[in-house]
Write a protein that holds these residues in place. Structure first.
Motif, mmCIF file in Angstrom:
data_model
loop_
_atom_site.group_PDB
_atom_site.id
_atom_site.type_symbol
_atom_site.label_atom_id
_atom_site.label_comp_id
_atom_site.label_asym_id
_atom_site.label_seq_id
_atom_site.Cartn_x
_atom_site.Cartn_y
_atom_site.Cartn_z
ATOM 1 N N THR A 186 16.476 8.696 3.620
ATOM 2 C CA THR A 186 15.713 8.149 4.740
ATOM 3 C C THR A 186 15.499 6.649 4.575
ATOM 4 O OG1 THR A 186 14.607 10.271 5.061
ATOM 5 C CG2 THR A 186 13.546 8.341 6.023
ATOM 6 N N LEU A 187 15.164 6.210 3.374
ATOM 7 C CA LEU A 187 15.003 4.769 3.139
ATOM 8 C C LEU A 187 16.325 4.033 3.304
ATOM 9 C CD1 LEU A 187 12.534 4.651 0.114
ATOM 10 C CD2 LEU A 187 12.093 4.003 2.483
ATOM 11 N N ALA A 188 17.415 4.638 2.858
ATOM 12 C CA ALA A 188 18.728 3.997 3.012
ATOM 13 C C ALA A 188 19.102 3.862 4.478
ATOM 14 C CB ALA A 188 19.790 4.798 2.259
ATOM 15 N N LYS A 189 18.713 4.828 5.301
ATOM 16 C CA LYS A 189 19.002 4.738 6.727
ATOM 17 C C LYS A 189 18.058 3.772 7.444
ATOM 18 C CE LYS A 189 21.146 9.074 7.961
ATOM 19 N NZ LYS A 189 22.058 8.551 8.929
ATOM 20 N N ALA A 190 16.891 3.552 6.890
ATOM 21 C CA ALA A 190 15.897 2.704 7.551
ATOM 22 C C ALA A 190 16.115 1.224 7.285
ATOM 23 C CB ALA A 190 14.492 3.105 7.109
ATOM 24 N N VAL A 191 16.636 0.869 6.133
ATOM 25 C CA VAL A 191 16.784 -0.543 5.759
ATOM 26 C C VAL A 191 18.246 -0.942 5.935
ATOM 27 C CG1 VAL A 191 16.568 -2.202 3.878
ATOM 28 C CG2 VAL A 191 14.884 -0.383 4.131
ATOM 29 N N ARG A 192 18.486 -1.970 6.751
ATOM 30 C CA ARG A 192 19.841 -2.479 6.978
ATOM 31 C C ARG A 192 19.858 -3.975 6.729
ATOM 32 N NH1 ARG A 192 23.804 1.417 7.675
ATOM 33 N NH2 ARG A 192 22.640 3.253 8.223
ATOM 34 N N ILE A 193 20.929 -4.439 6.102
ATOM 35 C CA ILE A 193 21.111 -5.867 5.860
ATOM 36 C C ILE A 193 22.302 -6.328 6.691
ATOM 37 C CG2 ILE A 193 21.658 -7.625 4.151
ATOM 38 C CD1 ILE A 193 20.291 -5.822 2.072
ATOM 39 N N VAL A 194 22.059 -7.291 7.571
ATOM 40 C CA VAL A 194 23.118 -7.864 8.396
ATOM 41 C C VAL A 194 23.534 -9.184 7.762
ATOM 42 C CG1 VAL A 194 23.723 -8.710 10.693
ATOM 43 C CG2 VAL A 194 22.154 -6.773 10.457
ATOM 44 N N PRO A 195 24.826 -9.335 7.393
ATOM 45 C CA PRO A 195 25.262 -10.577 6.749
ATOM 46 C C PRO A 195 25.274 -11.763 7.719
ATOM 47 C CG PRO A 195 26.993 -8.890 6.687
ATOM 48 C CD PRO A 195 25.857 -8.338 7.462
ATOM 49 N N GLN A 196 25.350 -12.949 7.144
ATOM 50 C CA GLN A 196 25.419 -14.178 7.939
ATOM 51 C C GLN A 196 26.657 -14.142 8.833
ATOM 52 O OE1 GLN A 196 23.014 -16.467 7.837
ATOM 53 N NE2 GLN A 196 24.007 -17.606 9.449
ATOM 54 N N ALA A 197 26.554 -14.745 10.019
ATOM 55 C CA ALA A 197 27.640 -14.850 11.010
ATOM 56 C C ALA A 197 28.048 -13.490 11.568
ATOM 57 C CB ALA A 197 28.846 -15.576 10.430
ATOM 58 N N LEU A 228 17.426 -9.019 6.701
ATOM 59 C CA LEU A 228 16.934 -7.666 6.471
ATOM 60 C C LEU A 228 16.289 -7.131 7.749
ATOM 61 C CD1 LEU A 228 16.462 -5.529 4.184
ATOM 62 C CD2 LEU A 228 14.198 -6.512 3.965
ATOM 63 N N SER A 229 16.636 -5.906 8.109
ATOM 64 C CA SER A 229 16.086 -5.293 9.319
ATOM 65 C C SER A 229 15.694 -3.856 9.027
ATOM 66 C CB SER A 229 17.119 -5.306 10.439
ATOM 67 O OG SER A 229 17.521 -6.614 10.732
ATOM 68 N N LEU A 230 14.698 -3.379 9.736
ATOM 69 C CA LEU A 230 14.246 -1.992 9.601
ATOM 70 C C LEU A 230 14.587 -1.220 10.863
ATOM 71 C CD1 LEU A 230 10.740 -2.522 7.982
ATOM 72 C CD2 LEU A 230 12.839 -1.834 6.857
ATOM 73 N N LEU A 231 15.097 -0.008 10.666
ATOM 74 C CA LEU A 231 15.422 0.883 11.771
ATOM 75 C C LEU A 231 14.574 2.144 11.659
ATOM 76 C CD1 LEU A 231 19.332 0.736 11.613
ATOM 77 C CD2 LEU A 231 17.819 -0.646 13.014
ATOM 78 N N VAL A 232 14.461 2.858 12.748
ATOM 79 C CA VAL A 232 13.789 4.156 12.719
ATOM 80 C C VAL A 232 14.845 5.179 12.285
ATOM 81 C CG1 VAL A 232 12.579 5.903 14.062
ATOM 82 C CG2 VAL A 232 12.233 3.475 14.569
ATOM 83 N N PRO A 233 14.686 5.775 11.101
ATOM 84 C CA PRO A 233 15.729 6.676 10.604
ATOM 85 C C PRO A 233 15.917 7.889 11.507
ATOM 86 C CG PRO A 233 13.982 6.366 8.964
ATOM 87 C CD PRO A 233 13.571 5.651 10.195
ATOM 88 N N TYR A 234 17.164 8.314 11.622
ATOM 89 C CA TYR A 234 17.571 9.487 12.383
ATOM 90 C C TYR A 234 17.388 9.325 13.888
ATOM 91 C CZ TYR A 234 17.117 11.248 7.658
ATOM 92 O OH TYR A 234 17.204 11.398 6.299
ATOM 93 N N VAL A 235 16.858 8.195 14.348
ATOM 94 C CA VAL A 235 16.696 7.938 15.776
ATOM 95 C C VAL A 235 17.547 6.737 16.178
ATOM 96 C CG1 VAL A 235 15.046 7.335 17.590
ATOM 97 C CG2 VAL A 235 14.376 8.913 15.791
#
Length: 199
Positions: A65-76, A95-102
């Motif tokens: 769940t934590l792995a699905k919630a935390v996303r890192i978007v690289p530069q460019a 760094l961005s947070l998502l709602v897991p499973y949704v």
């Protein structure tokens, strides 16, 4: 006297029988307690094993769940988030947070300038001569939402728009002007592509 000895022997035999019976009962009771204790220990062992398995499953669920919630978007790059299949927002680098499973992160959009070369295209000039023109297009995505939802294949769209514009521009020129008016062709092509992409 013999009778007394016999009676005494019977008493001793009865006494020995009772003592033997008591020892046997004590042994059986001890054995049943051992067996009962073994069952209790086995039962507790099974309960502990089940509790450990449940704890491991819960820990794995939390990690996923934590792995699905935390996303890192690289530069460019830019990320498009869909919530239950509908556009929600655009993620910027970091760094961005998502709602897991949704929420679902679509493939990242490259925001850098890209170079695409297209195969030679036959174009007919105003004086009815066929000229093969190579084209190289430099483009950059400025709106990731539009690049993701407004066209199915941006590269194919750019190629077709470029070919159509080249045919229109060069179709209005003769061969000599086509060979000497490279800047004019580039400006016309840039104007049409910028208008089509809304830049």
């Amino acid at each position: 006297m013999a009778r007394r000895n016999l009676l005494s022997d019977v008493k001793w035999l009865l006494l020995l029988g009772v003592v033997g019976l008591l020892i046997t009962l004590a042994f059986v009771q001890t054995q049943s307690q051992v067996v009962m204790g073994t069952w209790i220990v086995l039962g507790l062992g099974i309960v502990v094993a089940i509790a450990v398995v449940i704890a491991v499953v819960i820990v794995l669920f939390v990690i996923v769940t934590l792995a699905k919630a935390v996303r890192i978007v690289p530069q460019a790059r830019a990320g498009i988030v869909e919530r239950l299949g509908r556009y929600q927002r655009t993620l910027n680098p970091g760094l961005s947070l998502l709602v897991p499973y949704v929420d679902r992160l679509k493939p990242l959009v490259d925001m850098r300038e890209q170079v695409v070369s297209f195969p030679p295209q036959p174009v007919i000039t105003e004086d009815n001569l066929v000229v093969n023109i190579d084209s190289v297009i430099y483009f950059q995505v400025t709106d990731p939402k539009a690049a993701m939802y407004e066209i199915a294949s941006p590269i194919t769209g750019i190629e077709q728009l470029t070919v159509t514009t080249l045919r229109n521009v060069i179709g209005g020129m003769d061969l000599e002007r086509t060979l000497t008016s490279r800047e004019e062709i580039n400006n016309a092509l840039r104007g049409v592509l910028d208008e089509a992409t809304g830049k």
